[in-house]
Structures are given as structure tokens and as C-alpha cells.
Design a protein around this motif. Structure first.
Motif: not given
Length: 422
Positions: A271-279, A294-297, A316-321, A401-402
Motif C-alpha cells: 500500500n502507499l500512504i502519506y505519513i509526513d506532509n510531503d509529496d 509489516c514494514s514501512i519504507a 497512522y494520522i495522514e500527513r501529521e507524521n 494502514g491498509y
């Protein structure tokens, strides 16, 4: 008698001189033959042949090998190379008759320079399911034979139809020419016999001038792309269009390379997720068991960096790291909160709860187990634990996360990476 010999010798010399002058132009240089001029392209131009005749070279010149090596002839049989005057010659010369003229042409490759890209069809008389052969030739000698899809270059149950397209982009922007080939095949038997389908091959070039078949990447591209053309394969790889081929953002190719090297049997989904606030998204790998987890890359400083979680549960809380690994078993549980720093997960806080002895678990009046709680090493009640957790990680705003069973396959993940972000 001596006079006659001298006259004959002089006559022979005169005849040889006339023959040499006939083969030379006004400047004394040997004339270029029509065969060597046919089908030449401008230097550094990209060959893009989409099954259209008239773009190839009419004759590739002398088709001899190098040294005493054996070359596969596309039927699963080796054609013996024997040394001789003027280079090694193929013993039966059969491969010459199978030259595919409209897919044979001259091209300038980095770092090889000017070479002839030669396509040779299989020999159905030897094996009806033999595959096409591609060779790079220089100065009349084969400098490389591209690896076939199968080890013996014989298809499982398909017959070769034609070479549909060939291109020489630098799809990974490493400075070396790569090769993309589209071929068509037909099932040899079964209900779909006689129907055609296309197949892409992706070869990665290297500093020594050799080409490696990217088998896994080719398989993924073939699964993900329905209408296979050079443009669609390049689009799948995330590279640009036109004369200046660009791989686009480096993180995309880094993620694709990373995911292609993973053990496909260890990971059941992605899956693709956005943890921090970048593109740039983070890549989630979902293990095939709780033990794998699970692993996060993440991508930072030109590298893909992996962080392993315990078991399979996280949110996770999206884009709030903020990411929380929440899981456990056998009356021992945890909530570990992470932040993403330089592509890796760094622990920000942690809580643990459970029974000191799971063989003697006590229950309250509602039949809920009575556990011991501690947050960042401080023992507290359940209410205090929940308050401490939510002060760091707002569970009401968290997302999984998925979705179980709805994760991406590896092919779908590569396609999503290509289309994601900037």
C-alpha cells in the motif's frame, strides 16, 4: 623462356592494378557499398519501430561471431562457432537466412557506440516454439546476444509472430542506453490457439556495454499494461516522453527497484500512504504472517529506508507524521507511536498493557480482563493510559494502514508508484 615469364608477370600485375583502381573513388578511398548504406539512421537518434516496414536495414553485413563461443539460434540448439580466416564463421549459416530485415538497423548506443541491432526469427523446422534472437553486431562481429525470456530460448506453448517495436531509451537515467522490445506471440494449442498477444522485454544497459534482462520488471509491466507499446511501457516505468527521456522523480525508480528486489512470497500485499506532509508517499509491505509483520519504507537522501513493525496491526494520522503500531497477543499488548525522520520510523512514545501472568487473568463485572497499564514506563489506570495515548496520538483521527484483503499486488503497487505524487 625467361622473356615469356616476365611478360606474363607484368600482365598479371597490370590486371590487379586495374581491379584496385576500379574499386576506388576519385580520392583513392574504397567505395561504400549499397548494402552498408541501407537503413542507416542519424547519430544518437532513437529507433522507434512500431511494426512499420521501411525503417530497418536491408542487410546487416557479415553475420559472424567472436571467438569460439556458441550462440543460441532461437530453436534451443546451439550453432557452433569455429575460428577461421576473417573471424569465426557459423557452421551452417542458418541464422543469416532468418534475419528480420525491417527490425535490423544501425544505432548509436552508450557506451558501445555505433552498432547494428539485428533481429533473427526462430527456425520452425528445428522447433516450432523457438523464440526470436536479438544480437548487437559491430564491424561484422556479434558483440552481444541478448538474453532470452526462457533459458533455452524455447517458448512453453507459444509461437513467435513478429517484433512489433524496439526502442533504446535511458529509462532509469543512469547514463547508459537501455533496450525495450515488444514482440507478439500466439498460443500454440488450447482454446486461444491462433490468437495473438504482445509481450514486452526490458533490458538494462551498464557501464561495460552489456545488457541485462529485467525479468521481474518485465513481468510486472506485462501484467500491468494492457496495450503494450514503447510509449505505454515507458509511461508505466514513469519516464518522460519525447526525445529527452527522463526517469522523473528519483524516488519513483528507487521504490520500483526496491519492490522488485523483495521476496514476493514473504509479502502478501502493498500500500502507499502519506505519513509526513510531503509529496513522496511511504511504501507499506504487508507480511504473509503475524511473525513477518509489516514494514514501512520511506525515501530520504536518495535512499529507500525500511522500518519493521511488530506484527500486522498499525494505523497512522495522514500527513501529521504520526504512526502507531498497535498489536499483541496472549494478554500482552502495546501501542508504540512513531514519527518519520529521514525515511525511518523513530519512536516517540510507547505504552504497554496486559496480564502479568496470562494463566491467572482476572475479569471485572463486565467480563473484561483486568490488565496492568504503563505509558512511557509509568504505571497507571486504563483511563489514564487512554488519555496519555490520545494526548500524543489522536486515535479518533487515525486511519488503518491498509484494508485487509484489499491491498495492492506487486504489479499494482508499481503502477501506483508510477502514478503517485509529482
Amino acid at each position: 623462356m625467361k622473356i615469356s615469364v616476365r611478360k606474363c608477370t607484368a600482365a598479371l600485375c597490370l590486371m590487379a592494378l586495374c581491379a584496385a583502381l576500379t574499386a576506388c573513388g576519385p580520392d583513392g578511398k574504397a567505395k561504400e557499398t549499397e548494402e552498408s548504406r541501407t537503413g542507416q539512421t542519424e547519430e544518437n537518434s532513437e529507433i522507434w519501430i512500431d511494426g512499420k516496414p521501411g525503417n530497418g536495414e536491408e542487410n546487416s553485413g557479415t553475420l559472424n561471431g567472436t571467438g569460439n563461443s556458441n550462440l543460441q539460434d532461437g530453436t534451443g540448439n546451439s550453432e557452433v562457432q569455429e575460428s577461421g580466416a576473417g573471424g569465426a564463421q557459423e557452421q551452417d549459416g542458418g541464422i543469416q537466412a532468418r534475419l528480420i530485415k525491417d527490425q535490423t538497423f544501425q544505432v548509436s548506443l552508450i557506451p558501445l557506440g555505433d552498432v547494428t541491432f539485428a533481429s533473427y526469427g526462430p527456425d520452425p523446422a528445428k522447433n516450432p516454439m523457438g523464440d526470436v534472437v536479438f544480437r548487437l553486431e559491430k564491424d561484422g562481429r556479434a558483440v552481444d546476444t541478448l538474453e532470452g525470456v526462457y533459458g533455452d530460448n524455447v517458448r512453453a506453448n507459444e509461437t513467435f509472430n513478429q517484433v512489433e517495436a524496439v526502442s533504446f531509451p535511458d529509462y532509469n537515467s543512469d547514463g547508459y542506453s537501455d533496450i525495450i522490445i515488444i514482440c507478439s506471440y500466439s498460443p500454440a494449442s488450447g482454446p486461444e490457439a491462433g490468437t495473438g498477444y504482445s509481450e514486452a522485454r526490458i533490458y538494462r544497459g551498464s557501464a561495460d556495454g552489456s545488457f541485462v534482462l529485467e525479468k521481474d520488471l518485465s513481468d510486472v509491466a506485462n501484467s500491468a499494461v494492457a496495450d503494450k507499446t514503447v510509449k505505454s511501457i515507458l509511461g508505466f516505468l514513469g519516464v518522460g516522453r519525447g526525445d529527452a527521456v527522463s526517469a522523473g522523480p528519483e524516488w519513483k525508480q528507487a521504490y520500483i527497484d526496491y519492490i522488485m528486489e523483495l521476496d514476493g512470497e514473504q509479502w502478501q500485499g502493498y500500500n502507499l500512504i502519506y505519513i509526513d506532509n510531503d509529496d513522496i508517499p511511504e511504501l507499506v509491505m504487508i507480511g504473509n504472517s503475524e511473525a513477518v509483520g509489516c514494514s514501512i519504507a520511506g525515501y530520504a537522501q536518495g535512499q529507500v529506508r525500511e522500518s519493521r513493525l511488530d506484527r500486522l496491526g498499525f494505523s497512522y494520522i495522514e500527513r501529521e507524521n504520526l504512526l502507531c503500531n498497535s498489536d499483541g497477543n496472549m494478554d500482552s499488548y502495546y501501542d508504540i507511536v512513531y514519527r518519520l525522520e529521514d525515511g525511518r520510523l523513530v519512536q516517540a512514545a510507547a505504552g504497554y498493557y496486559g496480564a502479568g501472568d496470562n494463566s491467572k487473568v482476572q475479569y471485572d463485572e463486565n467480563q473484561n480482563p483486568v490488565y496492568q497499564y504503563q505509558w512511557n514506563g509509568v504505571v497507571m489506570t486504563k483511563e489514564e493510559y487512554d488519555k496519555a495515548l490520545n494526548a500524543v496520538y489522536d486515535t479518533s483521527r487515525a486511519r488503518g494502514g491498509y484494508t485487509w484483503g484489499q491491498w495492492l499486488s506487486r504489479e499494482e503497487a508499481v503502477q501506483a508508484i508510477s502514478a503517485a505524487g509529482v
